[in-house]
Design a protein around this motif. Structure first.
Motif, short mmCIF file in Angstrom:
data_model
loop_
_atom_site.label_atom_id
_atom_site.label_comp_id
_atom_site.label_asym_id
_atom_site.label_seq_id
_atom_site.Cartn_x
_atom_site.Cartn_y
_atom_site.Cartn_z
N ALA A 81 50.26 42.72 21.13
CA ALA A 81 50.75 41.48 21.74
C ALA A 81 51.02 41.67 23.23
CB ALA A 81 52.01 41.01 21.02
N THR A 82 51.65 42.81 23.57
CA THR A 82 51.92 43.09 24.98
C THR A 82 50.62 43.28 25.76
OG1 THR A 82 54.01 44.18 24.38
CG2 THR A 82 53.11 44.65 26.57
N ALA A 83 49.67 44.00 25.16
CA ALA A 83 48.40 44.25 25.83
C ALA A 83 47.64 42.94 26.08
CB ALA A 83 47.55 45.20 25.00
N ILE A 84 47.70 42.04 25.12
CA ILE A 84 47.02 40.74 25.30
C ILE A 84 47.66 39.98 26.45
CG2 ILE A 84 46.65 38.48 24.24
CD1 ILE A 84 46.25 39.88 21.58
N GLN A 85 49.00 39.97 26.52
CA GLN A 85 49.68 39.28 27.61
C GLN A 85 49.34 39.90 28.97
OE1 GLN A 85 51.41 36.46 27.42
NE2 GLN A 85 50.93 36.39 25.23
N VAL A 86 49.33 41.24 29.02
CA VAL A 86 48.98 41.91 30.28
C VAL A 86 47.54 41.60 30.66
CG1 VAL A 86 48.63 44.17 31.36
CG2 VAL A 86 50.66 43.77 29.96
N ASN A 87 46.65 41.61 29.66
CA ASN A 87 45.25 41.33 29.94
C ASN A 87 45.06 39.92 30.46
OD1 ASN A 87 42.56 42.82 29.35
ND2 ASN A 87 42.17 40.71 28.72
N LEU A 88 45.76 38.95 29.85
CA LEU A 88 45.67 37.56 30.33
C LEU A 88 46.27 37.42 31.72
CD1 LEU A 88 46.56 35.62 27.05
CD2 LEU A 88 44.30 35.99 28.06
N SER A 89 47.33 38.20 31.98
CA SER A 89 47.91 38.18 33.32
C SER A 89 46.92 38.72 34.35
CB SER A 89 49.20 39.01 33.35
OG SER A 89 50.17 38.47 32.49
N MET A 90 46.18 39.77 33.97
CA MET A 90 45.17 40.31 34.87
C MET A 90 44.08 39.28 35.15
SD MET A 90 46.11 43.27 35.81
CE MET A 90 44.57 43.70 36.61
N VAL A 91 43.71 38.51 34.13
CA VAL A 91 42.72 37.44 34.32
C VAL A 91 43.26 36.41 35.31
CG1 VAL A 91 41.50 35.54 33.19
CG2 VAL A 91 41.68 37.76 32.06
N SER A 92 44.53 36.04 35.16
CA SER A 92 45.14 35.07 36.08
C SER A 92 45.19 35.60 37.49
CB SER A 92 46.56 34.71 35.59
OG SER A 92 46.52 34.12 34.31
N ILE A 93 45.50 36.89 37.63
CA ILE A 93 45.55 37.50 38.97
C ILE A 93 44.16 37.48 39.61
CG2 ILE A 93 45.89 39.68 40.20
CD1 ILE A 93 48.16 40.28 38.22
N ASP A 94 43.13 37.83 38.82
CA ASP A 94 41.76 37.82 39.35
C ASP A 94 41.36 36.41 39.77
OD1 ASP A 94 41.54 40.49 38.98
OD2 ASP A 94 40.37 40.38 37.13
N GLU A 95 41.72 35.42 38.95
CA GLU A 95 41.40 34.03 39.31
C GLU A 95 42.14 33.60 40.57
OE1 GLU A 95 42.36 31.73 35.89
OE2 GLU A 95 40.49 32.22 34.82
N SER A 96 43.38 34.05 40.70
CA SER A 96 44.15 33.73 41.90
C SER A 96 43.51 34.34 43.14
CB SER A 96 45.59 34.22 41.74
OG SER A 96 46.34 34.00 42.91
N GLU A 97 43.01 35.59 43.00
CA GLU A 97 42.35 36.23 44.13
C GLU A 97 41.10 35.46 44.54
OE1 GLU A 97 43.28 38.80 45.95
OE2 GLU A 97 45.15 39.00 44.82
N VAL A 98 40.34 35.01 43.54
CA VAL A 98 39.13 34.23 43.84
C VAL A 98 39.49 32.92 44.52
CG1 VAL A 98 37.19 32.98 42.80
CG2 VAL A 98 37.79 35.27 41.98
N ASN A 99 40.54 32.27 44.01
CA ASN A 99 40.97 30.99 44.60
C ASN A 99 41.42 31.18 46.05
OD1 ASN A 99 40.42 29.58 42.26
ND2 ASN A 99 42.50 29.84 41.44
N LYS A 100 42.10 32.29 46.32
CA LYS A 100 42.54 32.54 47.69
C LYS A 100 41.35 32.77 48.62
CE LYS A 100 45.52 35.86 46.87
NZ LYS A 100 46.57 36.88 47.13
N ARG A 101 40.35 33.49 48.13
CA ARG A 101 39.16 33.70 48.96
C ARG A 101 38.45 32.39 49.25
NH1 ARG A 101 38.61 38.14 45.30
NH2 ARG A 101 39.02 40.15 46.33
N LEU A 102 38.30 31.58 48.21
CA LEU A 102 37.64 30.29 48.39
C LEU A 102 38.42 29.41 49.36
CD1 LEU A 102 36.54 29.50 44.72
CD2 LEU A 102 35.09 30.25 46.62
N ALA A 103 39.75 29.41 49.23
CA ALA A 103 40.58 28.59 50.11
C ALA A 103 40.48 29.07 51.56
CB ALA A 103 42.03 28.62 49.64
N ALA A 104 40.44 30.40 51.76
CA ALA A 104 40.35 30.95 53.12
C ALA A 104 39.02 30.56 53.77
CB ALA A 104 40.50 32.47 53.07
N TRP A 105 37.92 30.74 53.03
CA TRP A 105 36.62 30.38 53.59
C TRP A 105 36.51 28.87 53.82
CZ3 TRP A 105 33.86 33.65 56.05
CH2 TRP A 105 33.81 34.99 55.67
#
Length: 321
Positions: A243-267
């Motif tokens: 259960a913890t690993a799934i939550q951490v994994n989903l958090s990593m997905v959210s972080i990656d999506e946030s990074e992509v969104n920040k790059r898109l917003a900057a460009w």
């Protein structure tokens, strides 16, 4: 199908006997009969019911299968159902073992089980001082063999979970990690469905209210109960970790999506500068001083490039690019 039918006396094997002679050996003092069946037919179960005088409800449960792990009393007979769980490749194969134990007989009915229990019989025959305890010890030996087969599966689940945990922070592996974690969770639940009900059932064989048949071997049943408690605790740990690993994994997905969104917003902000300046200087008004100046076009390009470079440096410093 009949696997074997053996008569024992005072802990020693007498001989393999035909089913028709079972009743003769049941009448002998200090003697008990151990019969093993695999995927028994209706006729075989009816014959066993007649020979051992088994309760019809217990016979029906053993014949139909798909029972919950349990221990039930029918007069002087103990009827036990345990789930066998075997590992074949990446899959868990589940089956059932129904055990009828009376004062002078043991009948085991194996259904859909991948492995046999010939090793249990060989072990019991090597220890005549224990086999002398009779049918209750045989019942313990069969249950202990089933429970011992749970441990390698728990080890496999823990090893696989550690492998997945090592890959949680690997970029691009999140989807595969979630799929493997859910598969692992399903395997853990499958094993848990075999362990937890059996733990409660074996608990009935301990203490002052234990059935008479189990009174002499309570120490052995306590050992089985202790093993089941250990397995259950490890399964709980595996479940919580998954259960913890799934939550951490989903958090990593959210972080990656946030990074992509920040790059898109900057460009998008950088290219918005070109759009803004081009929109202002592209208006077709007659009186615009910059249109008549011979350096107007180079100046406009320089301003736009300069502002864009400034924004790029700003976003780069902030970690958005």
């Amino acid at each position: 199908m009949l696997i074997n039918c053996v008569a024992y006396q005072e802990g020693k094997k007498l001989s393999d006997i035909p089913v028709e002679d079972i009743s003769d050996y049941l009448d002998k003092p200090g003697c008990f009969v151990w019969v093993a069946l695999r995927d028994a037919s209706a006729d075989e179960m009816a014959k066993m019911q007649e020979e051992f005088n088994l309760h019809e409800l217990a016979v029906e449960d053993a014949a139909r299968g798909h029972q919950r792990p349990k221990v039930e009393e029918y007069g002087d007979c103990l009827f036990t159902v345990v789930h066998t769980v075997d590992l074949e490749g990446d899959r868990l194969l589940t089956g059932e073992l129904a055990i009828f134990a009376g004062p002078n007989y043991v009948l085991s009915v194996r259904r859909d089980a991948a492995k046999n229990f010939l090793g249990v019989r060989a072990r019991a025959e090597r220890e005549p001082h224990l086999l002398k305890m009779g049918s209750s010890f045989v019942m313990y030996a069969l249950m202990d063999a089933v429970v011992d087969r749970y441990f390698p599966i728990v080890d496999m689940l823990e090893s696989e979970l550690e492998t997945i945990e090592d890959r949680i922070f690997t970029h691009g592996a999140q989807r595969n990690n979630v799929e493997r974690l859910y598969q692992l969770k399903r395997k853990g639940l499958e094993l848990r469905h075999a362990v937890v009900p059996l733990m409660d059932a074996v608990g009935r064989l301990l203490g002052g209210r234990a059935p008479t048949l189990a009174a002499g071997v309570q120490d052995y049943f306590r050992d089985v109960h202790d093993h089941l408690i250990r397995i259950s605790g490890r399964l709980d740990t595996i479940r919580d970790t998954i259960a913890t690993a799934i939550q951490v994994n989903l958090s990593m997905v959210s972080i990656d999506e946030s990074e992509v969104n920040k790059r898109l917003a900057a460009w998008a902000a950088i290219f918005a500068v070109f759009t803004a300046f081009a929109g202002v200087w592209g208006m077709n008004f007659k009186f615009m001083p910059e249109l008549e100046w011979k350096y107007g076009y180079p100046m406009a390009i320089a301003v736009m490039v300069g502002v864009c470079l400034y924004l790029y440096r700003l976003f780069k410093k902030a970690g958005w690019l």
